[in-house]
Design an enzyme around this catalytic site. Structure first.
Site, PDB file in Angstrom:
ATOM      1  CB  CYS A   1      38.614  47.748  41.257  1.00 48.23           C
ATOM      2  SG  CYS A   1      37.061  47.108  41.877  1.00 48.23           S
TER       3      CYS A   1
ATOM      4  CB  CYS B   1      40.197  48.577  29.593  1.00 47.71           C
ATOM      5  SG  CYS B   1      40.596  47.062  30.675  1.00 47.71           S
TER       6      CYS B   1
ATOM      7  N   GLY C   1      47.396  51.335  40.865  1.00 49.04           N
ATOM      8  CA  GLY C   1      47.536  52.613  41.346  1.00 49.04           C
ATOM      9  C   GLY C   1      47.381  53.659  40.434  1.00 49.04           C
TER      10      GLY C   1
ATOM     11  CG  ASP D   1      35.022  41.292  47.554  1.00 48.39           C
ATOM     12  OD1 ASP D   1      34.827  42.123  46.835  1.00 48.39           O
ATOM     13  OD2 ASP D   1      34.682  40.065  47.802  1.00 48.39           O
TER      14      ASP D   1
END
Length: 417
Positions: free
Chosen positions: A230, A358, A234, A281
């Site tokens: 995911c 996160c 970048g 996906d």
């Protein structure tokens, strides 16, 4: 802080086994970390070059401010990390009756050092002129209508004092085309350097320290084939590529061409050449009859996999107001489990898998690890980096660069027979 009060009940304990009260958490998350982290682009620059050039950039930025530039120093463990130590929250008060209101998104960016650009301004006094002294506030709940000209009485957060760079009619006129800096702050309630891409260019990449750590814990080797499941925008992808010294291949997946565009832009900016970014996906990235070249992939073809999973992001800072509902929060673990199961099928035996989020919820972190160890051929492994165990949970509790961060969770696994 939280629109849905039930969300607070899902916040797990901090690294120090202390429990945040809701007020503590609100204070901790409302402001950004005092320490800004940049990862040196080691493909193009040495640490010594980077710190010299960064000091020049920061000193130029701080000519417009009423405080001294932050201290810049090397991180003691991670050789590609520079730490910028600012003053943090400052005891400022509004100086002007000219009240400018910005939206919450703009307000959060300003707290992390950004300038105030015209599109983020939603309200200002009638007759506002260039060079007028102003005091700036963020509209926390999005209640201020665009073009508002009176004192805003809704819930707001003071950001700092500065001067207008445009006239009011340029902000809210019929053309609505002005996009440059609208307000320049010379006093900020939170001292944080401005590190947007236009300023730092190819010198470094701005990342929260836990994101840098996650890539290091993957321990990529030159010549390997690595998957970032995911990957947008970048940051970790380009870090992994630089740790591999532009050898081997990093396959970076994300669902949309728009997000893949961000990855390609960052690769081009930083000089990364070993990344293959593909719009796909990641939950559907495995097929037993798949390819070794493009998704869906055949099984056990990647040496290492980073799964920085989509999550509720409750550890992000600053957050002026969080609209997450408890119902929405509970949808994330199912997606994270699908991604984890797919990752294991794609990973070579004895390969390394790093899982990170996160966020601060037990269901997305510790509970997810427990599920993975019970249901997938994985074992936890201790990384070779000194001071780190197989999993850790960073939260903003102490005033040093390693703990005054966003809230973040990382777990390290190897695939077993």
């Amino acid at each position: 802080m939280f629109k849905d009060k039930l969300v607070y009940e899902q916040i797990e304990q901090t690294q120090c086994n202390e429990r945040y009260t809701e007020e503590d958490l609100k204070y901790a998350l409302t402001y950004p970390p005092r320490f800004s982290i940049v990862r040196v682009n080691t493909i193009k620059y040495s640490r010594e070059e980077a710190i010299r050039l960064l000091k020049e950039i920061i000193e130029k930025d701080y000519k417009h401010r009423a405080v001294f530039p932050p201290k810049i120093y090397y991180h003691p463990v991670f050789q590609d990390v520079l730490v910028l130590e600012s003053l943090g929250k400052l005891p400022l008060s509004p100086l002007s009756e000219n009240e400018v209101i910005v939206d919450a998104r703009c307000g959060a960016a300003v707290l992390r050092g950004a300038e105030i650009y015209c599109p983020g301004i939603v309200g200002c006094p009638k007759g506002l002129s260039k060079l007028d002294t102003v005091s700036v506030y963020a509209d926390i709940k999005g209640k201020c209508l665009r073009g508002y000209a009176e004192k805003f009485t809704g819930e707001k957060v003071f950001l700092g004092n500065g001067e207008a760079c445009v006239f009011r009619h340029e902000l809210f006129g019929p053309a609505l085309s002005i996009k440059g800096i609208g307000i320049r702050l010379y006093e900020r309630v939170f001292d944080c350097p401005n590190l947007n891409y236009d300023i730092i260019q190819d010198l470094c990449f701005v990342q929260n320290l836990p994101s840098v750590i996650a890539s290091h814990l993957l321990e990529p080797l030159e010549g390997e084939t690595i998957l970032d499941m995911c990957a947008s925008p970048g940051g970790k992808t380009t870090h992994i590529a630089s740790l591999m010294k532009n050898t081997g291949q990093v396959v970076a997946l994300d669902k949309t061409e728009r997000k893949i565009g961000y990855i390609k832009e960052n690769c081009a900016r930083l000089g990364v050449t070993n990344v293959n970014a593909i719009a796909f996906d990641a939950t559907k990235a495995y097929d037993e009859n798949g390819s070794t070249e493009k998704p869906p992939f055949a099984g056990e073809i990647f040496d290492r996999i980073l799964l920085d999973a989509p999550c509720s992001a409750l550890g992000q800072r600053p957050q002026l107001f969080n609209k997450m509902s408890c119902k929405e929060l509970k949808t994330y673990p199912n997606l994270q489990k699908k991604l984890m199961a797919t990752a294991v099928k794609l990973l070579k035996r004895n390969g390394r898998l790093v899982y990170s989020t996160c966020t601060l919820t037990k269901m997305e972190n510790e509970d997810l690890v427990t599920w993975a160890l019970q249901n997938l051929p994985l074992k936890e492994v201790k990384p070779s980096i000194p001071g780190f165990s197989s999993r850790f949970n960073i939260c903003s509790s102490r005033q040093n660069a390693d703990t005054d961060t966003i809230g973040f969770f990382v777990a390290c696994f190897n695939k077993i027979e």
